[in-house]
Design an enzyme around this catalytic site. Structure first.
Site, PDB file in Angstrom:
ATOM      1  N   SER D  95       3.419  -0.275 -11.683  1.00 40.64           N
ATOM      2  CA  SER D  95       2.058  -0.378 -12.215  1.00 40.64           C
ATOM      3  C   SER D  95       1.055   0.501 -11.486  1.00 40.64           C
ATOM      4  O   SER D  95      -0.079   0.646 -11.934  1.00 40.64           O
ATOM      5  CB  SER D  95       1.597  -1.840 -12.217  1.00 40.64           C
ATOM      6  N   LYS D 138      -5.209  -9.389 -11.661  1.00 40.44           N
ATOM      7  CA  LYS D 138      -5.752  -8.115 -11.204  1.00 40.44           C
ATOM      8  C   LYS D 138      -7.236  -7.981 -11.544  1.00 40.44           C
ATOM      9  O   LYS D 138      -8.044  -7.536 -10.724  1.00 40.44           O
ATOM     10  CB  LYS D 138      -4.978  -6.959 -11.845  1.00 40.44           C
TER      11      LYS D 138
HETATM   12 CA   LIG Z   1       3.916  -4.784 -12.384  1.00 39.10          CA
END
Ligand SMILES: [Ca+2]
Ligand SMILES: [Ca+2]
Ligand SMILES: [Ca+2]
Ligand SMILES: [Ca+2]
Ligand SMILES: [Ca+2]
Ligand SMILES: [Ca+2]
Ligand SMILES: [Ca+2]
Ligand SMILES: [Ca+2]
Ligand SMILES: [Ca+2]
Ligand SMILES: [Ca+2]
Ligand SMILES: [Ca+2]
Ligand SMILES: [Ca+2]
Lengths: 215, 215, 215, 215, 215, 215
Positions: D95, D138
């Protein structure tokens, strides 16, 4: 057993004595050199200690390059392949040190090793021969296979007492403590030297096309 | 035990004191150099810590290249092989540091190490000598084998109290805390220097065949 | 403890504060540079995280090459050896980052680090100083060993509250959050610069023997 | 938290959103370039998948070299160091792909990334942005730390439904599906370009001393 | 599912059929080439067998360099990056062989692969297509995702009997036993060729600044 | 089974006999060569022993370069890829040695191997053929698949006694003890030679565009 004892003199080949789970046996060390970049390759399922033995044997020989009549950059322009058949049988230990050195010297000088001789002994960088294990089994195997002469480390003389009278009569057992002696007994001279090959050099030149024109 | 204590002075060889499961012992460090590309090879079943010791010893020596009278690109044009027989016996630890340095200095300067001297001590990049373990066992082994003089780290003096009177009378035990002292005691001078060999250089040139023709 | 605290100013050496199972301790970082091909070698049983710290410290310094007065190809023509004695003691963690950077700067500029100063702190590529663990133990160890001044990450100030009054009076504890401050306190200037050595360059030329002949 | 969110614009730095066992967090990606031989080094205890992400991000950028105004051999003459503090904390996963790409573009073009922006998303070789996990955590972390704008993969829009009204009002959340959009939002232009530095090139030449003399 | 099936023709991209624990799926293979030194990099959590497939596919293509109109040293002057998103999903097996070959051919010839076609099959060095597993699941997945045409190994025809009538009516399933057929169906020609780009070559020259001056 | 027995003569391909958990089988060895730097790549999930076999086979061939009419630097300017389909099936053991050698000779001389011949046998550096296991199973498999002629090590003749009369009538079983014999039976000549290709050389030159202009 003719093929196993390598009756013919051949370049780059030497016969070692090995000590296995099944008793003594002989091991053929094969060395080929060809154009390359100074690499050493060792095959035949060789363990760490035996690989280091081969490297020590090679370094010993590099330090004797001048005596062997090898040019300054000889080792930088070849690759060396050391192979120990049978390829699927794992091998290890330091006792092939002097055999590896003899096969390497034969390969780089292009002088064959004497016939019917086998050997065992650890090698040091300075060419000393250190004692090894399994002497009795190794000698019996050499005798069984038809070897005439064997080289063993001087410090292993004590291990010979148990050998049968008959074996000691047939086999010539030569104790050695330095590669100088090993070289003398395997090449028949203390100073094996590679022959200069000016003819071959001359033949090669036209391929490179860099001939100076003298006019 | 003559062969183990290496009575002869030889180039590229130094005697260390080791501490094994079986008590103290001596270890011979062998170093060969030959034409190459700056590689360092270490054989003899050497563990990680001892390999790093050899690298530290080599870097210390590289930093002293000028004092040893080695040319600018000296280390880039050679390969170095460090071997520690017996090849099948695993070795490790930092205590061979100064012995590795002495053998390396001997190899690159081509000056032999003094006879009958053995040593133990960790080396740092700046040449400091750090204390090590097993001093008592190491000293007893040196005495047993016939060594005359041993170098130990200064900080290990405290470990000597338990030695028998008789050993202390026979053996000269010299404490050191820097490679300067180690070098002095092993080479007999604080400044071992490689001799220039202009003759050899001159001889080599014709082999390269690149001489400019002045006419 | 004179030898451990490295009383003498020396080039390529810096003193870190370490946090071990036995409490705080000091660690000497040694750096040597010599002619080479741009390789970085790290010895002293260094773990992965600390190796990456050394690489980050070196990259930070490479990015400051111009300010340190290092030539364009400076790092491509040297090898760097970082060693952390004692060689057999495993070391790891990011907290030696700024100490590694200081030792590296000292080695490449040939300027010694100030005396009696020790430090701890993670370094980032941009020179930021990140907080680390074990501050209390590290400070007590520095005090015990005789260090006068220590640098700690600014974000670790909170960890100092538990220190005894007496320690805080003796020790100068300087919080830092960027390598600029670390450099100022360890070199006495914000801009340590390697001195040009035109004389040495001139001396080298004759050795290469490629001087153009002007006639 | 000012230092963690990197309030200052800086070259070679980008802020990612990470998803850890402890919830969401931000990650700073640092990139330095310096003279070298085309090597890529990645530090910060980076796992296999994240290392491959960095390689994919770099290859994407190499394929856009012309658009970024980088010379033909630009990448062959530099080394690139990617570091992700904190150095002791293991990091992995795909990511960080677009964040790595943004930090790399900033480093090679020498254009700083816009302030107060963070991002998450897997990158493909062709610059597509693939969805990632942990979006809710996040985003909450970005909000907590004071980030103003975040970029998320378009296919992760569905994950935003559970966010509190208040967070959605404060934070600007921009969905992206290609690096073109990521570049526009982080550099303020679709075509960041490295400035030519003819002056610097001119200055270098005298250092090499190989100028032909025309007379 | 538009983005997954890659509706657009693109250079260096091909669509494979994969067989996973969850049934059939499609896999996008991405290939980028850029200036380099002949290196092949494969990312996307690729297992040993699939890495060897990529190497076999590349060798097959190298052996066809002349037919593809690639210059003699084409592959020595580029690096090749093969990536298979999603980057965190482990992939393995030989069945992507022909897809890897198609993506590589597209990348080196700069000719896009035809739309809406997917494929599966092991490749040999000589371009033979060997049978693979999971055909039924792969075909059902291709149908579900909207692929129009799929290539399968000729020896897998027997696996199609269990497919529903409806799927066989919608999907065009083409059996292949050699890369010649695969190339024909994916590029629309048996002989895809890279276009010479003399203009680009001409433009490059001024950058190198080594033009001989004719006067 | 037409495709498995490789009815067509092809360059760089040879058929081996393998002994697997499921009985005997045949194995196709594929070799490709292309411009390169002297690298050998072996794929097909090949174990250590078989990899060493391939290296021994290659070294044997390098030592015969002159007889094969290969130029001095032939092997330094190519890369060699040996692949053994099926790519996902692990393979190991020394018995493919002579098959590897035959496929390599075919690839470097560009002479196809004779049709309908399969073989088994360990190779040594000097070209000796050593005995292998599983002879009975291998011969039965060759017969089943339609092979006409098989080569087996001379020392394996004793293993043939148990074969059915019918198999011995159909199959031609040729014992060999040296590569000379293997080469004769697979190429139809004791001295396969690569054809010089002066035309090709001439065609290449214009591509390099460095022709001196003589005017
Ligand atoms: Ca991830
Ligand atoms: Ca045997
Ligand atoms: Ca032994
Ligand atoms: Ca001993
Ligand atoms: Ca010790
Ligand atoms: Ca200590
Ligand atoms: Ca720490
Ligand atoms: Ca954090
Ligand atoms: Ca998917
Ligand atoms: Ca499969
Ligand atoms: Ca089969
Ligand atoms: Ca076998």
């Amino acid at each position: 057993f003719q093929s196993e004892t390598e009756k013919k003199d051949e370049i780059g080949v030497a016969t070692g004595l090995a000590w296995t789970a099944n008793g003594g046996d002989i091991t053929t060390i094969e060395v080929l050199t060809f154009e390359g970049k100074g690499n050493l390759q060792i095959t035949g399922q060789i363990g760490d200690v035996m690989q280091e033995s081969a490297q020590a044997a090679l370094s010993f020989i590099k330090s004797k390059a001048k005596q062997l009549n090898l040019k300054n950059d000889f080792f930088e322009k070849i690759d060396i392949h050391v192979h120990v058949p049978e390829g699927a049988v794992p091998k290890d230990g330091p006792s092939a040190g002097i055999t590896l050195a003899v096969a390497l010297i034969s390969a780089v000088t292009e002088i064959p090793v004497k016939k019917d001789i086998a050997m065992t002994g650890e090698i040091t960088l300075r060419g000393h021969v250190l004692p090894v294990g399994g002497i009795r089994e190794k000698v019996l195997a050499a005798n069984r296979i038809g070897i005439k002469t064997i080289l063993i480390p001087e410090k292993n003389i004590k291990d010979l007492v148990e050998l049968p009278e008959q074996v000691r009569n047939v086999l010539e057992i030569i104790p050695v403590n330095h590669m100088d002696q090993v070289i003398f007994h395997t090449f028949g001279t203390e100073t094996p030297k590679r022959k200069e090959s000016p003819t071959r050099e001359t033949k090669k030149k036209p391929e490179k096309g860099n001939e100076p024109v003298l006019n």
